[in-house]
Write an enzyme that holds these catalytic residues in place. Structure first.
Site, PDB file in Angstrom:
ATOM      1  CE  LYS A 188      29.034  37.433  40.638  1.00 42.68           C
ATOM      2  NZ  LYS A 188      29.790  36.228  41.060  1.00 42.68           N
ATOM      3  CD  GLU A 244      29.965  27.106  25.788  1.00 43.23           C
ATOM      4  OE1 GLU A 244      29.033  27.571  26.474  1.00 43.23           O
ATOM      5  OE2 GLU A 244      30.938  27.778  25.430  1.00 43.23           O
ATOM      6  CB  CYS A 296      33.801  31.135  25.660  1.00 40.16           C
ATOM      7  SG  CYS A 296      35.140  32.314  25.700  1.00 40.16           S
ATOM      8  CD  GLU A 299      33.649  36.007  25.496  1.00 42.72           C
ATOM      9  OE1 GLU A 299      33.058  35.023  25.015  1.00 42.72           O
ATOM     10  OE2 GLU A 299      34.597  35.920  26.280  1.00 42.72           O
TER      11      GLU A 299
END
Ligand code: NAD
Length: 472
Positions: free
Chosen positions: A178, A383, A286, A252
């Protein structure tokens, strides 16, 4: 400032259909529900894509199961390799089309999609094609798990697809993937490439949709393995839903990487590395070097050179070959970046961005640097996932390591120094899955990638990347 004439890449090579179905069992089938995907640089609707519900997810998983049991699982590795090589070659042949489409749907500069994403996507398929008939030598067994349910984010749509699909197929698994709801288009062209390569139906199934489709996929009883890349929050939810089942899981997740510049570093190179670390893909990476740790004696000099360099960055049309910084992927992501940047100012950090004109339509954020940041600030801990750099200073190497490791994440880090001994000393102490020395954001399919702590677990890439898809 330098003036350039616009140099837009033509989009004629891309033929976007008004609507796309779900790719199940080798066929595109219409979904009951649909969602729209837009160009984040113009807010133009590009296409309508399916939004898979429970029945459609079930159909895709069943197709993958049948393909696994009847065709792909029993097929010798050397035969599987031929399909992977073929896919890799078609990706190369269609790379310009894919690069333009990626930039349209994601907002990233064509320079990056053309010169970084696409070459790496093809390289991943070539690399894992090479492993398909050599699994006995990899050390993780040779028995595939079965059906993999894979959910990927929007920051590197096709590259994350390659990271997920190439090792899964090489090891004899079949997949239901997906893509993210804001960037489904290159995955749908990849489905077409699977047909072009005569991949047996059901080996790769692509189901589009939002978070609910992802949730239905990862919680489906018919899958043996879940592979997820995305936010830590959703990663946690998935870990909870998989707990207590026999499904294997790799995650991840996010990061807050330190880019550590020692006082003996080659400063011009370091500045290029800092710029690449945080402004590549608009900082929506990331492993972005979002915390600059710079040693006090050179801090002022580094910041002065960084500001000069940032003033030359060109923000604008992702399809223009001169563009360095493209559009933010979505209105939601732009709002997150704005909110956290405001928090940075409220916390007392000093904000700076070069003067730059932003287009009126679309989602844009200028390259931004915060100085006077302390470790307690949210902009040093959370983040931001945007072109926003937080700068901290340090006096001793020990202090640099302590500050770099003071994070719940542990995905990547950078070290800049002229001394090999210092680089090795730092690399041994940095708690990060990847440590770059005198470079940043360098990738190779032969090199494993993955994190510690809240950055997730499992490795993608390299021989290690096979482990997640084999029973051993
Ligand atoms: P997200 O984690 O919500 O989305 C990633 C993927 O997971 C998408 O395909 C989404 O549809 C799917 N998803 C969402 N909810 C799900 C669920 N409950 N079960 C299964 N799948 C689900 O990420 P986002 O909202 O797009 O971004 C939020 C933040 O995540 C960003 O601000 C950034 O900090 C981080 N992020 C990290 C990465 C990375 O590469 N590690 C990538 C994108 C975003």
């Amino acid at each position: 400032m330098f003036e350039y004439a616009p140099a837009p890449e033509s989009r004629d090579i891309v033929h976007i259909r008004p609507s796309y179905g779900l790719f199940i069992d080798g066929e595109f089938t219409d979904a009951k529900e649909t969602i729209k995907t837009i160009d984040p640089a113009t807010e133009e609707v590009l296409a309508e894509v399916g939004s898979a519900g429970p029945e459609e997810v079930d159909l895709a998983v069943r197709a993958a199961r049948t393909a696994f049991e009847t065709v792909w699982g029993p097929m010798p590795g050397r035969e599987r390799a031929k399909y992977l090589y073929r896919i890799a070659r078609i990706i190369q042949e269609r790379s310009r089309e894919l690069a333009v489409l990626e930039s349209l749907d994601n907002g990233k500069p064509i320079r990056e999609s053309r010169d970084v994403d696409l070459p790496l996507v093809a390289a991943h398929f070539f690399y894992y094609a090479g492993w398909a008939d050599k699994l006995a030598h990899a050390g993780y067994g040779t028995k595939p798990l079965g059906v993999a349910g894979q959910v990927i984010p929007w920051n590197f749509p096709l590259l994350m697809l390659a990271w997920k699909i190439a090792p899964a197929l090489a090891t004899g698994n079949t997949v239901v993937l997906k893509p993210a709801e804001t960037t489904p288009l290159t995955a749908l062209v990849f489905a077409d490439i699977c047909r072009q390569a005569d991949l047996p139906p059901g080996v790769v199934n692509i189901i589009t949709g939002a978070g609910e489709t992802g949730r239905l996929l990862v919680s489906h009883d018919g899958i043996d393995k879940v592979a997820f890349t995305g936010s830590t929050e959703v990663g946690r939810q998935i870990a909870r839903s998989v707990a207590g089942t026999s499904k294997r899981l790799t995650l991840e997740l996010g990061g807050k990487a330190a880019n550590v510049v020692f006082d003996d570093a080659p400063l011009d190179q370091a500045v290029e590395g800092i710029v690449n670390g945080i402004f590549f893909n608009q900082g929506q990476v990331c492993c972005a070097g979002s915390r600059l740790l710079v040693q006090e004696p050179v801090a002022e000099e580094v910041l002065a050179r960084l500001r000069t360099r940032m003033a030359t960055l060109r923000v604008g049309d992702p399809l223009d070959k001169n563009t360095d910084i493209g559009a933010i992927n979505s209105a939601v992501q732009l709002q997150r970046i704005r909110d956290l940047s405001e928090v940075g100012e409220q916390e007392g950090a000093e904000r700076w961005a070069p003067p730059c004109e932003l287009p009126e339509k679309g989602f844009w954020f200028p390259p931004t640097v915060f100085t006077g940041v302390s470790q307690a600030h949210r902009i040093a801990r959370e983040e931001i996932f945007g072109p926003v750099l937080s700068v901290l200073t340090f006096r001793t190497p020990e202090e640099a390591i302590e500050k770099a490791n003071n994070t719940p994440y542990g995905l990547s880090a950078g070290v800049w120094s002229e001394k090999g001994s210092r680089i090795l000393w730092a690399a041994q102490r940095l708690r990060a899955g990847v440590v770059w020395a005198n470079t940043f954001n360098t990738f190779d399919p032969a090199s494993p990638f993955g994190g510690y702590q809240e950055s997730g677990f499992g490795r993608e890439g390299g021989r290690h990347g096979l482990e997640a898809y084999l029973e051993h």
